[in-house]
Design an enzyme around this catalytic site. Structure first.
Site, PDB file in Angstrom:
ATOM      1  N   GLU A  55       0.826  -1.215   0.000  1.00 17.88           N
ATOM      2  CA  GLU A  55       0.000   0.000   0.000  1.00 17.88           C
ATOM      3  C   GLU A  55       0.863   1.269   0.000  1.00 17.88           C
ATOM      4  OE1 GLU A  55      -4.389  -0.984   1.736  1.00 17.88           O
ATOM      5  OE2 GLU A  55      -2.953  -0.214   3.177  1.00 17.88           O
ATOM      6  N   GLU A 104      -6.618  -7.491  -0.720  1.00 17.73           N
ATOM      7  CA  GLU A 104      -7.175  -7.452   0.635  1.00 17.73           C
ATOM      8  C   GLU A 104      -8.666  -7.153   0.536  1.00 17.73           C
ATOM      9  OE1 GLU A 104      -5.167  -4.883   3.360  1.00 17.73           O
ATOM     10  OE2 GLU A 104      -3.166  -5.653   2.875  1.00 17.73           O
TER      11      GLU A 104
END
Length: 582
Positions: free
Chosen positions: A158, A232
């Site tokens: 991320e 995710e």
């Protein structure tokens, strides 16, 4: 094992269309004796893959010394996954977030003043290069191109939510390739960060928990060709001390999953099985106010913290079965649990008196930070002499994260980072009175720029406006409690103390340590550090994996930082993660 490839509209496995159906299962959050059980349950839910982060701070707690044993024996975990017929998505970071202490970055990085983490700062990259140089050769045999289970490897984590340093990402991807990682690479980002976190030539994937149609469309707009992948899929959430226990209805999460799979996308559940932040490993967030994550990482996932199926397990398996074959396996049964009440802890060892047994002190003009002391987790005891008798206003530039203040061994107050406390008033009984500050690292920040999170006393300490000098900074080593000398007591001592008792069992099984009546601290059973407890909740019981216990005598040690209303604890057969939002 077959090899993964990317095509214009999906994945191929040895040339055949393949959909990744994965779930996050962090080996370092699960007792190693439970790895096989959790992996088998992943396959039973219909998953063909598991994904795991790799926590740098556990594998290299001291620079230059790589560890791969016991609860962090990653090669063994990968062997077990392969034996269950599961592929693996490997996410080595170096930064992992994960509500994990410091996002997995080792604390010794912060001993370097001004170091810029997650950047091209040579001091940071040299450490990453050294670490990957030791880690990746050990994992080479586990790549699918060598016959192992690892079909893809993630670049950073991320990154678009943190920065836009393309050179940094290029360096990491090149580092992976130079060390022989020849399986597909991928990045993962939240939908709004795809452009900042992506890398040309590397598959971009997306993270979200809802809004599946719109978020997959954003991924396709960013990346017109290639597999759609949700790395995710947030099917639950984590908890913080002082908050509520967060849950998500199974039907809501299952509906979003169905949308993802109907779009032809691959998916990885975050989490399939959350596990536990054992010891001092929980992370924290600091968005103008510091908030520490609780010990449990149950995450309201398909498997509970103890590995029992939740309604999400059955709901997700039903959705997966509409889109892919699911093994003909019965729903897992809950594990057996122990229920033993009123386990007495009749022995104690006051912490302040025992501090000299737990680590050497370092004398200096000012307090030393944890990182300067070479300490990663836990507590530092800072001691100095007060210059005079009378009223005192104590001011501390920075406390990270919670300081209990004592004068001549008596409690004088608490300074909390979370409450933005920096000053305290009390009375000094005499010139030269001993001042102690017991400072707890409650978890390094794991997200955002706050990862530059040094611990202990930061800056100067002033007494009535004058800088207090001549300090002893003592890091407390709680990895081994054997040096403690326990004595029998009829009443709880005043102030921080270790409490000890022995429980005889006929057999071992999972259970939950109930600390009702206790205030705040840590607990160990047979030397295994279960984690932190705190009466402010939401969590009020600590998960005890069955393999930690044994038939015969079992030692229970509780470090209570404040006070307890009882000299006993309970072992319960049900968890208590706290109240939920109605």
């Amino acid at each position: 094992m077959p090899e993964l490839q990317t095509a214009a509209d999906g994945f191929l496995l040895d040339g055949e269309p393949f959909r990744i159906l994965s779930g996050a299962l962090h080996y370092f959050r699960v007792h190693p004796d439970h790895w096989q059980d959790r992996l088998r349950k992943a396959r039973g839910m219909g998953l063909n893959t598991v994904d795991t982060y790799i926590p740098w701070n556990l594998h290299e707690p001291v620079r230059g010394s790589l560890r791969m044993a016991g609860g962090i024996d990653l090669p063994r975990f990968l062997d077990l996954a392969a034996a269950e017929g599961l592929h693996v998505l490997l996410r080595p970071g170096p930064y992992i977030c994960g509500e994990w202490e410091g996002g997995g970055l080792p604390s010794w990085l912060l001993a370097e003043p001004g170091v810029r983490l997650r950047s091209t700062d040579p001091r940071y990259l040299d450490a990453v290069d050294d670490y990957f140089g030791r880690l990746l050769p050990l994992l080479d045999p586990y790549l699918s191109t060598r016959g192992g289970p690892v079909i893809a490897v993630q670049v950073e984590n991320e990154y678009g939510a943190y920065g836009d340093d393309r050179d940094y990402l290029e360096h990491l991807a090149g580092l992976l390739r130079r060390h022989g990682v020849d399986v597909p690479l991928f990045t993962c980002d939240q939908p709004g960060d795809l452009a900042r976190g992506g890398l040309p030539g590397v598959l971009a994937t997306v993270n979200f928990g809802s809004g599946a149609d719109g978020n997959l469309a954003l991924l396709r707009a960013h990346q017109p060709q290639g597999p759609l992948m949700v790395t995710e899929f947030w099917n639950g959430w984590f908890d913080r001390w002082g908050g509520i226990h967060t849950t998500r209805p199974a039907a809501d999460a299952a509906a979003q999953l169905d949308t993802v799979l109907a779009a032809g996308a691959s998916v990885s559940f975050y989490m399939f099985h959350g596990g536990t932040n054992f010891g001092f490993t929980n992370g924290a967030n600091d968005k103008h106010t510091y908030r520490a994550t609780v010990t449990s990482y149950d995450y309201d996932a398909p498997l509970t913290e103890a590995g029992d199926p939740t309604p999400k397990y059955a709901a997700f398996r039903e959705v997966i079965a509409r889109h892919a074959p699911v093994p003909d396996m019965p729903l897992p049964a809950p594990s057996k649990k122990l229920n033993v009440l009123d386990v007495r802890l009749p022995q104690s060892a006051p912490l302040l008196a025992a501090a000299g047994l737990l680590g050497p002190g370092v004398s200096a003009e000012r307090p030393r930070t944890m990182e300067e002391l070479g300490q990663d987790f836990g507590f530092v005891l800072y001691s100095a002499a007060l210059p005079a008798a009378g009223p005192v206003t104590l001011e501390v530039d920075g406390v990270a994260d919670r300081a209990q203040v004592f004068v001549e061994g008596q409690p004088a107050g608490v300074l909390e980072r979370e409450s933005h406390h920096r000053a305290l008033a009390f009375t000094s009984p005499a010139p030269g009175a001993r001042l102690d500050l017991l400072v707890e690292n409650q978890g390094r920040v794991n997200y955002g720029q706050g990862i530059h999170d040094r611990k202990g006393i930061l800056g100067d300490v002033r007494v009535n406006g004058r800088r207090l000098q001549e300090w002893t900074s003592r890091p407390l080593d709680l990895a081994d409690l054997a040096p403690l000398a326990f004595g029998r007591t009829d009443a709880p001592p005043v102030g921080p103390a270790f409490h000890r008792g022995v429980l005889a069992l006929e057999e071992a099984a999972d259970t939950y340590l109930d600390l009702t009546g206790w205030t705040k601290g840590n607990a160990w059973i047979n030397g295994f550090h279960l984690g932190r407890y705190w009466s402010r909740g939401p969590q009020s019981r600590l998960y005890v994996p069955g393999p930690v216990l044994r038939a015969g005598d079992n030692e229970i040690v509780v470090l209570e930082l404040h006070a307890t209303t009882r000299m006993s604890v309970d072992l319960r057969d049900t968890p208590d993660l706290g109240p939920t939002e109605e």
